[in-house]
Design an enzyme around this catalytic site. Structure first.
Site, PDB file in Angstrom:
ATOM      1  N   GLU A   1      39.175  49.000  46.948  1.00  0.00           N
ATOM      2  CA  GLU A   1      38.368  50.209  47.104  1.00  0.00           C
ATOM      3  C   GLU A   1      38.074  50.420  48.583  1.00  0.00           C
ATOM      4  O   GLU A   1      37.289  51.281  48.949  1.00  0.00           O
ATOM      5  CB  GLU A   1      37.087  50.146  46.265  1.00  0.00           C
TER       6      GLU A   1
ATOM      7  N   HIS B   1      34.210  39.219  35.581  1.00  0.00           N
ATOM      8  CA  HIS B   1      33.922  39.878  36.847  1.00  0.00           C
ATOM      9  C   HIS B   1      32.522  39.477  37.299  1.00  0.00           C
ATOM     10  O   HIS B   1      31.607  39.327  36.489  1.00  0.00           O
ATOM     11  CB  HIS B   1      34.043  41.399  36.751  1.00  0.00           C
TER      12      HIS B   1
ATOM     13  N   CYS C   1      36.409  47.495  41.096  1.00  0.00           N
ATOM     14  CA  CYS C   1      36.663  46.055  41.219  1.00  0.00           C
ATOM     15  C   CYS C   1      37.830  45.556  40.377  1.00  0.00           C
ATOM     16  O   CYS C   1      38.082  44.353  40.336  1.00  0.00           O
ATOM     17  CB  CYS C   1      35.407  45.271  40.877  1.00  0.00           C
TER      18      CYS C   1
END
Lengths: 136, 349
Positions: free
Chosen positions: B80, B234, B112
């Site tokens: 990103e 994550h 992400c």
């Protein structure tokens, strides 16, 4: 820097591609068209050669008055690196304080930003060096 | 058998602590860091960006195997924080590892989970026989606005996975994704810092996607949490992945090895992939790994992985282990941090 000039140097700057004289086996970086020892005997015999990305610090200096674009890196270290394959090259040593560098320190190539043509221009990437740390 | 042929991670050397950040904004950063489960976050050097991190990770992956880089038929870089809005990160990586010119390359963006989306693309291309190897990279130098809660975690790092079907060290048994339109975190074109929905990033975003993805994947595979030696979720902070693991029935022992946020912060596209690298650094043949990435916006990519016997012949020692990067860190104060991040306004020449 002119875009075509940088573009032509990408193999050298990204991967330390130099040349070897097939006559005397000497390695040159940056590449040369003619071997300064063999002269005309080397014509057509200068072959592409990928240098090792490891070397030792031959000498170094600490810069406090930065070149344009390096203001955020002061103080930074510029060194002459003796590469394993023979040539000595000038490069920045990163990721350490000046007091960590010694003549003879082992270093290896890392890939970093070299500069940029302003905020809207091309970003230049290429080799710098970092101290070889004992891996755990 | 499609899976991971090699892997490599990279984390910049500098760190800053929540206490140091909090001191600038008048809050108790130490306690805030504890509530986030983050001791420090990585900070890129002044000459590092998503491209240099991607190259470092890719080169580490290639040091561990003796393959011809020209056999890499695809490179996908997820981030990103690509340095260019137009001009691919993947082309620089391809050139830097000697994979050009006979390959396809592109950049991905999905908050992400852009890196894990690359793994899935490479799996498809390998499985269909279109390419021999594919390189999937997740790399970021993520941004949190000064003073924003994100500033305490947004860090830098990256990982590269070489996907193929020969000499596979970890077979990817199945991948499954769960995707919805959930506006929990975003950055508009031209904006320097991302915006987020505060608490909205929790239940409807992170937990819904991660938990559903993990549950459905285990259902498809007929597995239970106890079938896995390792689970990686994550990790936007140190708490969410532990809570998600607990809600699914995983124990801390399964989570610890792949949970890096407490030491390096949230490396965004690098996060789950670096966690997977850390697990592969120690995994043994037969170990089973569940990895679930999450990208805001929102979606989760899940992977059911089994480590093969090939890992015994694999040259892990040819590149630094993730532990090396965690241990060889240098703490900086907020002033140096702003300098490294080019936030000090310099005199114009």
């Amino acid at each position: 820097m002119q875009i075509p000039r940088f573009w032509r140097q990408i193999p050298n700057r990204y991967n330390l591609i130099g040349v070897q004289c097939e006559n005397c086996k000497k390695v040159y970086f940056p590449p040369r068209i003619v071997c300064p020892d063999c002269h005309r005997l080397s014509i057509g015999k200068m072959k592409q050669y990928k240098l090792s990305d490891k070397g030792v610090v031959h000498s170094y200096t600490v810069i406090y008055e930065p070149a344009e674009g390096f203001e955020n890196q002061v103080p930074y270290i510029m060194a002459i690196i003796q590469l394993e394959d023979g040539p000595r090259i000038t490069a920045q040593i990163v990721d350490c304080n000046p007091e960590e560098v010694k003549i003879g320190s082992r270093v290896e190539m890392v890939f970093r930003r070299l500069g940029e043509d302003g905020k809207a221009g091309i970003i230049y990437y290429g080799y710098k060096f970092a101290l070889v740390k004992t891996q755990t | 058998m499609v899976g991971i042929v090699s892997y490599g991670g990279y984390v910049p050397r500098y760190r800053i602590t929540p206490a140091e950040i909090g001191a600038v904004w008048g809050i108790d950063g130490k306690s805030y860091g504890e509530s986030l489960g983050v001791k420090a976050k990585s900070v890129p050097g002044a000459d590092e960006d998503t491209i240099t991190i991607a190259v470092a990770a890719a080169r580490n992956a290639l040091k561990r195997v003796s393959i011809n880089p020209k056999d890499i038929g695809a490179i996908y870089c997820g981030s990103e924080s690509h340095p260019y809005a137009v001009k691919p990160t993947a082309t620089v990586v391809a050139e830097a590892i000697g994979a050009t010119p006979d390959l396809t390359a592109a950049d991905y963006e999905f908050a992400c989970k852009a890196g894990t989306a690359g793994i899935q693309t490479c799996m498809g291309l390998v499985k269909s026989g279109m390419i021999k190897y594919g390189l999937a990279i997740g790399s970021d130098t993520s941004q949190g606005a000064p003073g924003d809660p994100l500033e305490y975690t947004a860090s830098a790092g990256g990982a590269a996975l070489l996907i193929g079907n020969e000499k596979v060290v970890a077979e990817i048994n199945r991948t499954y994704s769960f995707t919805t339109d959930t506006p929990d975190f975003w950055r508009r074109e031209g904006q320097m810092y991302p915006s987020h929905g505060g608490r909205f990033t929790g239940e409807p975003a992170y937990f819904r996607h991660v938990l559903t993805c993990a549950k459905k994947l285990m259902e498809m595979q007929g597995t239970k949490p106890e079938d896995y030696q390792y689970a990686i979720f994550h990790q936007p902070n140190g708490r969410f992945p532990r809570r998600a693991g607990k809600m699914l029935g995983f124990k801390d022992e399964q989570i610890n090895q792949g949970l890096l946020t407490p030491y390096i912060g949230n490396t965004y596209s690098g996060a789950v992939m670096l966690g997977l690298c850390s697990v592969l650094d120690v995994a043994k043949p037969g170990d089973r790994i569940l990895a679930v990435a999450f990208g805001s916006g929102a979606g989760s990519d899940g992977f059911d992985i089994t480590v093969t016997d090939e890992i015994q012949n694999f040259k892990r020692e040819n590149a630094p282990l993730i532990r090396h990067y965690i241990e060889n860190a240098v703490e900086v104060n907020y002033a140096i941090y702003t300098k490294l991040k080019h936030q000090i306004i310099l005199r114009e020449e």
